[in-house]
Enzyme design. Sequence first.
Site, short mmCIF file in Angstrom:
data_model
loop_
_atom_site.label_atom_id
_atom_site.label_comp_id
_atom_site.label_asym_id
_atom_site.label_seq_id
_atom_site.Cartn_x
_atom_site.Cartn_y
_atom_site.Cartn_z
N ARG A 1 9.98 2.57 -4.51
CA ARG A 1 8.86 1.48 -4.41
C ARG A 1 7.63 1.61 -3.54
NH1 ARG A 1 13.22 -0.28 -7.09
NH2 ARG A 1 14.18 0.45 -5.38
N THR A 2 7.99 1.69 -2.42
CA THR A 2 7.15 1.61 -1.28
C THR A 2 6.13 2.90 -1.32
OG1 THR A 2 8.75 0.49 0.18
CG2 THR A 2 6.74 1.31 1.29
N LYS B 1 11.24 22.15 11.58
CA LYS B 1 11.37 23.15 12.20
C LYS B 1 11.30 22.57 13.84
CE LYS B 1 8.17 25.69 9.12
NZ LYS B 1 6.78 26.05 9.14
N ARG C 1 6.87 6.09 6.70
CA ARG C 1 8.57 5.47 6.85
C ARG C 1 9.33 6.37 7.53
NH1 ARG C 1 11.93 3.15 1.89
NH2 ARG C 1 10.55 1.38 2.40
N HIS D 1 9.26 -4.35 8.30
CA HIS D 1 8.81 -3.69 6.85
C HIS D 1 7.74 -4.76 6.48
CE1 HIS D 1 8.43 -1.70 3.20
NE2 HIS D 1 9.48 -1.73 2.72
C1 NCD Z 1 13.96 -1.99 1.44
C2 NCD Z 1 13.76 -1.03 2.37
O1 NCD Z 1 13.38 0.02 2.39
O2 NCD Z 1 13.93 -1.54 3.48
N1 NCD Z 1 13.20 -1.20 0.18
C3 NCD Z 1 11.89 -1.64 -0.14
O3 NCD Z 1 11.08 -0.93 0.54
N2 NCD Z 1 11.50 -2.49 -1.19
C4 NCD Z 1 15.11 -2.56 1.25
C5 NCD Z 1 16.55 -1.81 1.02
O4 NCD Z 1 16.48 -0.62 1.33
O5 NCD Z 1 17.48 -2.37 0.95
#
Ligand code: NCD
Length: 306
Positions: free
Chosen positions: A55-56, A84, A105, A133
């Site tokens: 999703r993100t 590398k 991320r 997040h």
């Molecule tokens: C979450 C995350 O990556 O922290 N997912 C997201 O971005 N919607 C939640 C999770 O991984 O449980």
Amino acid sequence: MEFQGRDIISIEDFSRQEINHILDVSRSMEPLASKGSDMLKGKILATLFFEPSTRTRLSFETAMLKLGGSNIGFAEAEIASVKKGENLADTVRTVENYADAIALRHSLEGAAKLAAEFSKVPIINGGTGAEEHPTQAFIDLYTMRKEKGKIDGLKVALIGDLRYGRTVHSLAYALALYNIELYLVSPESLRMRKDVMQTIKNKIPVTEDANLESIIPHIDVLYVTRIQKERFPDAAEYAKVKGAYKIDLKTLKNAKKDLIILHPLPRVDEIAPEVDYTPQARYFQQVWNGIVVRMALLSLVLGAVK
Ligand code: NCD
């Protein structure tokens, strides 16, 4: 309030007034998310995802496309030059030449902050380790406001992995800026992180409990999270809490009719599929909201809206 050129690292960097403005801009993006727009024509977002995501990353990219912009990036560290031995600072100092903003991320806490120290373009934290997040928290707040009309006055329960779950850390910081009552429901070993507790408990009433049963009749929002298996230092510790709670129709028997159930997703087994068909389930609407909120954040940091 100045958003242009700004990094989005921690929800703690935002005031209540700024968050409300982000939610207002998100609402104004709803028609553009359906029709499309060329507000960010010529702009490029780099998504650097060193950890798995559906999703993100895809919603950041979708948001960019709906605003007429473009995307570059990678979805796994294995294919990038980190493999590398390149460090994050060098990766950032490279990618800033290609892109107008970077969504990052990473499995390490502090990675987004470090990247921002080196980057000339805005860094958007798409999740750092178990820490934070922030963009998910904006989505969660937007969903609450859209579904319930306002955030003030709500009774909110966060259930699940409050220790390793980064979405609940950002969300708790944000909720503490509103006039809400917070319930934290988790197994003993997965209780809310101390640093987050310290900050929020002086601002709003917080109740910790291992059970949802006595709480469910009172709450307006039930925010469910996945147990973050990948962050447990010890497999035996995970085995102890695996499947510790499950929301099913029985759980909801005493719930308010207008309760809303949220989940940042992905879900594993903490919400039974039968719940998907109840009027309370809102986690797939929350996914849509992820697009409009990220459209808002991108247009704000790239200076297309004030
Ligand atoms: C979450 C995350 O990556 O922290 N997912 C997201 O971005 N919607 C939640 C999770 O991984 O449980």
